[in-house]
Each structure stands twice: as structure tokens, then as C-alpha cells.
Design an enzyme around this catalytic site. Structure first.
Site, PDB file in Angstrom:
ATOM      1  N   VAL A  16      34.318  -4.457  38.381  1.00  0.00           N
ATOM      2  CA  VAL A  16      33.285  -5.488  38.540  1.00  0.00           C
ATOM      3  C   VAL A  16      33.903  -6.876  38.695  1.00  0.00           C
ATOM      4  O   VAL A  16      33.508  -7.647  39.576  1.00  0.00           O
ATOM      5  CB  VAL A  16      32.315  -5.446  37.334  1.00  0.00           C
ATOM      6  CG1 VAL A  16      31.388  -6.657  37.335  1.00  0.00           C
ATOM      7  CG2 VAL A  16      31.496  -4.165  37.382  1.00  0.00           C
ATOM      8  N   GLU A 151      25.040  -6.526  36.653  1.00  0.00           N
ATOM      9  CA  GLU A 151      25.655  -6.022  37.884  1.00  0.00           C
ATOM     10  C   GLU A 151      24.963  -4.732  38.314  1.00  0.00           C
ATOM     11  O   GLU A 151      24.851  -3.809  37.527  1.00  0.00           O
ATOM     12  CB  GLU A 151      27.140  -5.745  37.565  1.00  0.00           C
ATOM     13  CG  GLU A 151      27.940  -5.261  38.715  1.00  0.00           C
ATOM     14  CD  GLU A 151      27.932  -6.268  39.829  1.00  0.00           C
ATOM     15  OE1 GLU A 151      28.277  -7.424  39.612  1.00  0.00           O
ATOM     16  OE2 GLU A 151      27.545  -5.874  40.938  1.00  0.00           O
ATOM     17  N   ASN A 208      19.401   1.846  35.173  1.00  0.00           N
ATOM     18  CA  ASN A 208      20.303   3.000  35.105  1.00  0.00           C
ATOM     19  C   ASN A 208      19.583   4.221  34.539  1.00  0.00           C
ATOM     20  O   ASN A 208      19.755   5.341  35.027  1.00  0.00           O
ATOM     21  CB  ASN A 208      21.526   2.675  34.248  1.00  0.00           C
ATOM     22  CG  ASN A 208      22.618   1.998  35.059  1.00  0.00           C
ATOM     23  OD1 ASN A 208      22.465   1.824  36.263  1.00  0.00           O
ATOM     24  ND2 ASN A 208      23.692   1.622  34.410  1.00  0.00           N
ATOM     25  N   PHE A 249      18.278   9.299  45.133  1.00  0.00           N
ATOM     26  CA  PHE A 249      18.630   9.940  43.855  1.00  0.00           C
ATOM     27  C   PHE A 249      17.842  11.226  43.619  1.00  0.00           C
ATOM     28  O   PHE A 249      17.458  11.528  42.500  1.00  0.00           O
ATOM     29  CB  PHE A 249      18.476   8.941  42.691  1.00  0.00           C
ATOM     30  CG  PHE A 249      19.673   8.031  42.584  1.00  0.00           C
ATOM     31  CD1 PHE A 249      20.620   8.231  41.600  1.00  0.00           C
ATOM     32  CD2 PHE A 249      19.887   7.023  43.509  1.00  0.00           C
ATOM     33  CE1 PHE A 249      21.747   7.419  41.528  1.00  0.00           C
ATOM     34  CE2 PHE A 249      21.005   6.216  43.448  1.00  0.00           C
ATOM     35  CZ  PHE A 249      21.928   6.420  42.454  1.00  0.00           C
ATOM     36  N   GLY A 257      28.304  11.309  36.565  1.00  0.00           N
ATOM     37  CA  GLY A 257      29.434  10.901  35.731  1.00  0.00           C
ATOM     38  C   GLY A 257      29.670   9.433  35.989  1.00  0.00           C
ATOM     39  O   GLY A 257      28.739   8.703  36.318  1.00  0.00           O
ATOM     40  N   CYS A 260      29.432   4.182  34.267  1.00  0.00           N
ATOM     41  CA  CYS A 260      28.206   3.491  33.849  1.00  0.00           C
ATOM     42  C   CYS A 260      27.147   4.420  33.264  1.00  0.00           C
ATOM     43  O   CYS A 260      26.735   4.244  32.119  1.00  0.00           O
ATOM     44  CB  CYS A 260      27.614   2.730  35.033  1.00  0.00           C
ATOM     45  SG  CYS A 260      28.619   1.317  35.494  1.00  0.00           S
ATOM     46  N   ARG A 327      36.375   7.985  35.271  1.00  0.00           N
ATOM     47  CA  ARG A 327      35.729   7.933  33.968  1.00  0.00           C
ATOM     48  C   ARG A 327      34.501   8.854  33.952  1.00  0.00           C
ATOM     49  O   ARG A 327      33.636   8.756  34.809  1.00  0.00           O
ATOM     50  CB  ARG A 327      35.340   6.478  33.641  1.00  0.00           C
ATOM     51  CG  ARG A 327      36.561   5.627  33.315  1.00  0.00           C
ATOM     52  CD  ARG A 327      36.225   4.174  33.093  1.00  0.00           C
ATOM     53  NE  ARG A 327      35.952   3.461  34.327  1.00  0.00           N
ATOM     54  CZ  ARG A 327      35.759   2.137  34.399  1.00  0.00           C
ATOM     55  NH1 ARG A 327      35.820   1.414  33.310  1.00  0.00           N
ATOM     56  NH2 ARG A 327      35.518   1.549  35.553  1.00  0.00           N
TER      57      ARG A 327
HETATM   58  N1  LIG Z   1      32.135  -0.154  37.342  1.00  0.00           N
HETATM   59  C1  LIG Z   1      30.922  -0.387  37.809  1.00  0.00           C
HETATM   60  O1  LIG Z   1      30.566   0.039  38.896  1.00  0.00           O
HETATM   61  C2  LIG Z   1      29.933  -1.206  37.008  1.00  0.00           C
HETATM   62  C3  LIG Z   1      28.666  -1.452  37.564  1.00  0.00           C
HETATM   63  C4  LIG Z   1      27.750  -2.214  36.832  1.00  0.00           C
HETATM   64  C5  LIG Z   1      28.118  -2.727  35.582  1.00  0.00           C
HETATM   65  N2  LIG Z   1      29.354  -2.452  35.073  1.00  0.00           N
HETATM   66  C6  LIG Z   1      29.698  -3.042  33.775  1.00  0.00           C
HETATM   67  O2  LIG Z   1      30.636  -4.104  34.006  1.00  0.00           O
HETATM   68  C7  LIG Z   1      31.586  -4.156  32.918  1.00  0.00           C
HETATM   69  C8  LIG Z   1      32.989  -4.013  33.472  1.00  0.00           C
HETATM   70  O3  LIG Z   1      33.116  -2.732  34.044  1.00  0.00           O
HETATM   71  P1  LIG Z   1      34.398  -2.318  34.907  1.00  0.00           P
HETATM   72  O4  LIG Z   1      34.118  -0.983  35.472  1.00  0.00           O
HETATM   73  O5  LIG Z   1      34.765  -3.439  35.807  1.00  0.00           O
HETATM   74  O6  LIG Z   1      35.501  -2.207  33.730  1.00  0.00           O
HETATM   75  P2  LIG Z   1      37.072  -2.042  33.913  1.00  0.00           P
HETATM   76  O7  LIG Z   1      37.521  -1.274  32.727  1.00  0.00           O
HETATM   77  O8  LIG Z   1      37.393  -1.558  35.283  1.00  0.00           O
HETATM   78  O9  LIG Z   1      37.621  -3.549  33.815  1.00  0.00           O
HETATM   79  C9  LIG Z   1      37.559  -4.315  32.653  1.00  0.00           C
HETATM   80  C10 LIG Z   1      38.777  -5.233  32.640  1.00  0.00           C
HETATM   81  O10 LIG Z   1      38.608  -6.193  31.613  1.00  0.00           O
HETATM   82  C11 LIG Z   1      39.903  -6.478  31.091  1.00  0.00           C
HETATM   83  N3  LIG Z   1      39.794  -7.201  29.820  1.00  0.00           N
HETATM   84  C12 LIG Z   1      39.593  -6.721  28.576  1.00  0.00           C
HETATM   85  N4  LIG Z   1      39.563  -7.743  27.688  1.00  0.00           N
HETATM   86  C13 LIG Z   1      39.720  -8.888  28.402  1.00  0.00           C
HETATM   87  C14 LIG Z   1      39.747 -10.268  28.067  1.00  0.00           C
HETATM   88  N5  LIG Z   1      39.600 -10.690  26.809  1.00  0.00           N
HETATM   89  N6  LIG Z   1      39.936 -11.162  29.052  1.00  0.00           N
HETATM   90  C15 LIG Z   1      40.075 -10.767  30.328  1.00  0.00           C
HETATM   91  N7  LIG Z   1      40.041  -9.469  30.716  1.00  0.00           N
HETATM   92  C16 LIG Z   1      39.858  -8.546  29.754  1.00  0.00           C
HETATM   93  C17 LIG Z   1      40.554  -5.118  31.021  1.00  0.00           C
HETATM   94  O11 LIG Z   1      41.960  -5.219  30.900  1.00  0.00           O
HETATM   95  C18 LIG Z   1      40.100  -4.509  32.357  1.00  0.00           C
HETATM   96  O12 LIG Z   1      41.030  -4.767  33.398  1.00  0.00           O
HETATM   97  C19 LIG Z   1      31.161  -3.043  31.949  1.00  0.00           C
HETATM   98  O13 LIG Z   1      30.319  -3.603  30.991  1.00  0.00           O
HETATM   99  C20 LIG Z   1      30.396  -2.084  32.828  1.00  0.00           C
HETATM  100  O14 LIG Z   1      29.466  -1.342  32.107  1.00  0.00           O
HETATM  101  C21 LIG Z   1      30.268  -1.708  35.759  1.00  0.00           C
END
Ligand SMILES: NC(=O)c1ccc[n+]([C@@H]2O[C@H](COP(=O)([O-])OP(=O)(O)OC[C@H]3O[C@@H](n4cnc5c(N)ncnc54)[C@H](O)[C@@H]3O)[C@@H](O)[C@H]2O)c1
Length: 433
Positions: A16, A151, A208, A249, A257, A260, A327
Site C-alpha cells: 500500500v 485503501e 471487505n 465476486f 486468501g 486483507c 499471505r
Molecule cells: N495489501 C493490500 O492490498 C491492502 C489493501 C487495502 C488495505 N491494506 C492495509 O494497508 C496496510 C498495509 O498493508 P501492506 O500490504 O502494504 O503491508 P506490508 O506488510 O506490505 O507493508 C508494511 C510496511 O510497513 C513497514 N513498517 C512497519 N513499521 C514501520 C514504521 N514504524 N515506519 C515505517 N514503516 C514501517 C514494514 O517494514 C513494511 O515494509 C495494512 O493495514 C493492510 O491491511 C492493504
């Protein structure tokens, strides 16, 4: 804060954070992405993108001038107008969201002279924004604004989704903070939903949950189709054309899976439970999904008998096509169950390296994975699988059995190629069983 280019700090260089940062840079803003992982930041500085997301590498390369990467909080925050929080919120042992990374970001914020807005992109339980607001106030950061901007982009299409959103949701305590977040998105067409922070947080969790409910619904219909001789693909088409229902959907398969749905459904279930409410429908949605992943094992038993010593090829490992995200991927459950039953597991995926999957042999093509196998299972509907010459593949297998966990291939073509084909929720091909 206005339509003019702004300075944005993004905390979190994951799926994200990187997409948000690169897309905001494309809109003309100056963006600094901060992560705690030095190797991730070093790779990004070298021009390497640590995740697979279509279009992202080009976007980052094109916006180099406006996009910087750092591990340093002060460098990221330096005169930022916006501080985006895009860190992970994985489930804890209890199923509640783990907000430690969110708190780390809030607690690391230095004294900020001017006015900026903290924008929550991470998916968080309802009530988190209020707690963050209190924490900012306690830290003497009363002038710092707060907004929730959940997001909705989907991995695999995240860049396109960002520029063509179904909606942009902005929840804020103060109107001016919401106005600022809306202004940052100028240049993007799409309905804007303005609301309070708690409602914005709930919109994300409820959206979701609604999507997961549709998936588990069609999977249950598929299971009843199997028992009664109907074909879920035709059934989904027939119900999806109803304008009150719509087609998205409604694709039966081996369950959802990803990073999210599983975690957000648990978080919503626990959020409800912690508030004294038993969310029965959501519990059923989660349980149906768990069982659905395991149904493939039953299908393999029907075709092959005991699986000890049988070789099964898993085609696709990522939780869905066009991503390398593993994941909560159904492939992990399948591989685990097959290994536990004593089967040999060989797998192929075009982007997931898979070398950390203990006990699973990784093949470099679908053909190599299937060579000598007793069955292949389509786990992820990668488009490459449509181009496979199945007649040739079938001849290299010990028994040509294909379980199509995504109803992706044409049953008639696969049967004509000499396979016993079985999809999800379609009449099983029982020739030779
Ligand atoms: N992946 C998706 O498609 C998606 C879609 C909608 C919402 N989200 C939400 O967005 C959020 C992020 O998801 P993601 O998939 O990008 O996670 P991710 O695990 O890919 O990335 C998170 C990043 O944050 C970093 N991090 C941790 N602590 C930190 C700090 N103090 N300062 C800076 N960086 C830090 C980690 O090292 C990691 O690189 C989650 O809450 C998730 O539920 C994800």
C-alpha cells in the site's frame, strides 16, 4: 494545503505504501517513503522494487525526481503537509488487529511546528482514529490534523485502481483535514464520501466483509451444485445478470486468501465480539472459506485414493494472479495438507519464488511441475495456464487428473486433452473413477 503540489511522507514501503507514494508522486506531489527495513530502502534507492505489482516499477522509475526513500523519520517528515500511515496491521494471537506499527509511527513523530495531517491508510479497527487523536493531543501535537482515508485498491490492479477509484473515502474530525485530503487527490475522478472517522474505518471493514460474504455464498452454492448436478458457472451467470445482484465476486473456487480478507474478517469479528456482539454471518463466511480450501483434498482422494506417495502438482502459489503476495494463500493450506497426507508436492508460479515452502519442490514451468504427477491442481488462475498444451502435459503424467480450483479452464478442452477434469461446483467428470 491546496491543489498545488504538496509534500507527503508515507510510512511503510509495502504494497500500500509504495503504490500510494508512487501514485501521489505521479499526481505531482513530492513524496518521501519511509520504512524501518534498511535493505528494503536500499533496494528502492537502487531502483529495485521489492514487490510485484503491475505498473508500479514504471511509475516509480518515471517519478524518481519526486520520490525519495529513507529510513529516517526526520528526513521523511521534514516540512511534510501530509503523513500517510501505511504500515502493516496483522492479526494478533486473539484475532484483533496488531496496531503496534501504527503506534510506533505516531510515537516517532517529532515535534512539528507547522500544520500537517496524519492520514490513516492502514486498515484499523473502528475507534483507532479517536485513540490516535488523543495520543497526538497528549504529545502536544494538537495542531496536527487527522483523517482516515482507507485503501480499497486490489493487489494486481492497485495502480489502475488508485487512478480510477470506485470512491475515495475521507473521514475526519475537523472539516479542514478532510478538505486537505480531498485536495491531495485532485486530478483523480471518482465519487468522494466524506464522513466521520469511525464511519470511514467501518466502511473499509464492511466493504471487505461484503465481498467475502459473496465469495463464501457462491462457494456454498457451488457445493450444493456438486451435490445436485447443477453447474455453478451457469448459475453465477444467471444470478449475476440480475441488476440487484451484479456479477462481481460470484466466482466459485477454493476460497479467498491474501493479506486483507482473512485478517480483516477476523478483526471485524473480534471488534464486534469485544463490543458484545456475536457476528454470526461473518463467522459462517470465515468457516465456509476454511472448509472450501480443504475440499480439493477430498476431490483428490476420490480420484487417487490415499495420497501417500502420490505426486500432486500445484499450479499457482500466489493468493491470486498478478501478485507475488503469499499471505494466507490457499496454496499454503493445500501444500500443508498434501504433505501431511504423504504426497509429493511440486509447484509452479510465475512470480512467487517459493523456495521457503518447506517440503515443496519448485518447478520452473507448469509442464515441469506436472511431469510424472498423478494430478495437477489449478490453485491460482494465472493467464499462462490458458496457453499450456494440455494434451502434451497429460501424456507426461502418471494419471491425467486435473482439479481446477478456480474454474479457469474449459472442461471440454481439458477432457478432450485426455484428462479427468473436476472443477468447483460443476458436474464432476467421473470417467475411469
Ligand atoms: N495489501 C493490500 O492490498 C491492502 C489493501 C487495502 C488495505 N491494506 C492495509 O494497508 C496496510 C498495509 O498493508 P501492506 O500490504 O502494504 O503491508 P506490508 O506488510 O506490505 O507493508 C508494511 C510496511 O510497513 C513497514 N513498517 C512497519 N513499521 C514501520 C514504521 N514504524 N515506519 C515505517 N514503516 C514501517 C514494514 O517494514 C513494511 O515494509 C495494512 O493495514 C493492510 O491491511 C492493504
Amino acid at each position: 494545503m491546496s491543489a498545488s503540489p504538496s509534500r507527503v511522507a508515507v510510512f511503510g514501503a509495502g504494497y500500500v505504501g509504495l503504490v500510494t507514494g508512487a501514485c501521489l508522486a505521479e499526481l505531482g506531489h513530492s513524496v518521501v517513503v519511509r520504512d524501518v527495513l534498511p535493505e528494503r530502502i536500499a533496494a528502492l534507492r537502487r531502483g529495485e522494487v521489492p514487490i510485484y505489482e503491475p505498473g508500479l516499477a514504471d511509475l516509480i522509475a518515471r517519478n524518481r525526481e519526486r520520490l525519495a526513500f529513507t529510513t529516517d523519520v526526520a528526513e521523511a517528515i521534514d516540512s511534510a503537509d501530509y503523513v500517510y500511515v501505511a504500515v502493516g496491521t496483522p492479526p494478533t494471537y486473539s484475532g484483533d488487529a496488531d496496531l503496534s506499527a501504527v503506534w510506533m509511527v505516531i510515537d516517532e513523530l517529532p515535534a512539528i511546528d507547522g500544520r500537517c495531517v496524519v492520514v490513516m491508510k492502514s486498515t484499523v479497527p473502528v475507534g483507532t482514529g479517536l485513540r490516535v487523536r488523543h495520543r497526538l493531543d497528549e504529545r502536544g501535537l494538537e495542531q496536527v490534523g487527522y483523517a482516515s482515508n482507507p485503501e480499497f485498491t486490489a493487489e494486481g490492479t492497485a495502480v489502475a485502481d488508485f487512478f480510477r477509484p470506485d470512491r475515495i473515502v475521507v473521514g475526519s474530525f475537523r472539516d479542514e483535514d478532510g478538505d486537505a485530503v480531498v485536495a491531495l487527490h485532485r486530478g483523480i475522478e471518482g465519487p468522494v464520501v466524506r464522513c466521520d472517522v469511525a464511519s470511514a474505518e467501518m466502511i473499509k471493514l464492511a466493504a471487505n466483509a461484503a465481498l467475502m460474504t459473496r465469495i463464501s455464498f457462491i462457494n456454498e452454492i457451488a457445493n450444493v451444485c456438486e451435490a445436485t448436478g447443477a453447474d455453478v458457472v451457469r448459475v453465477a451467470e444467471g444470478i449475476g445478470l440480475d441488476r440487484r445482484i451484479g456479477p462481481s465476486f460470484l466466482r466459485a473456487g477454493i476460497g479467498f486468501g491474501g493479506s486483507c480478507f482473512p485478517k480483516d474478517s477476523l478483526a471485524l469479528k473480534q471488534l464486534a465480539a469485544n463490543s458484545g456482539y456475536h457476528f454470526q454471518l461473518l463467522n459462517a463466511v470465515i468457516e465456509v472459506n476454511e472448509l472450501q480450501k480443504r475440499r480439493v483434498i477430498g476431490k483428490l482422494h476420490r480420484h487417487l485414493g490415499p495420497l501417500r506417495g502420490k505426486r500432486v502438482a500445484l499450479l499457482g502459489l500466489a493468493f491470486k494472479p498478478h501478485t507475488d503476495d503469499m499471505r494466507e494463500a490457499p496454496s499454503l493450506v493445500l501444500a500443508g495438507r498434501l504433505l501431511a497426507e504423504g504426497a509429493d508436492v511440486r509447484a509452479w508460479d510465475p512470480v512467487v519464488d517459493g523456495h521457503d515452502l518447506h517440503g515443496v519442490e519448485i518447478a520452473n514451468s507448469p509442464e515441469a511441475a506436472a511431469d510424472g504427477a498423478d494430478a495437477v491442481v489449478v490453485v491460482t488462475e494465472w493467464p499462462q495456464l490458458a496457453d499450456v498444451d494440455w494434451a502434451v502435459v497429460g501424456r507426461t503424467m502418471r494419471t491425467p487428473v486435473l482439479i481446477d480450483g478456480r474454474n479457469f479452464l474449459d472442461p471440454e478442452l481439458i477432457q478432450a486433452a485426455g484428462f479427468r477434469y473436476e472443477g468447483i461446483g460443476r458436474a464432476a467428470d467421473t470417467r475411469g473413477v
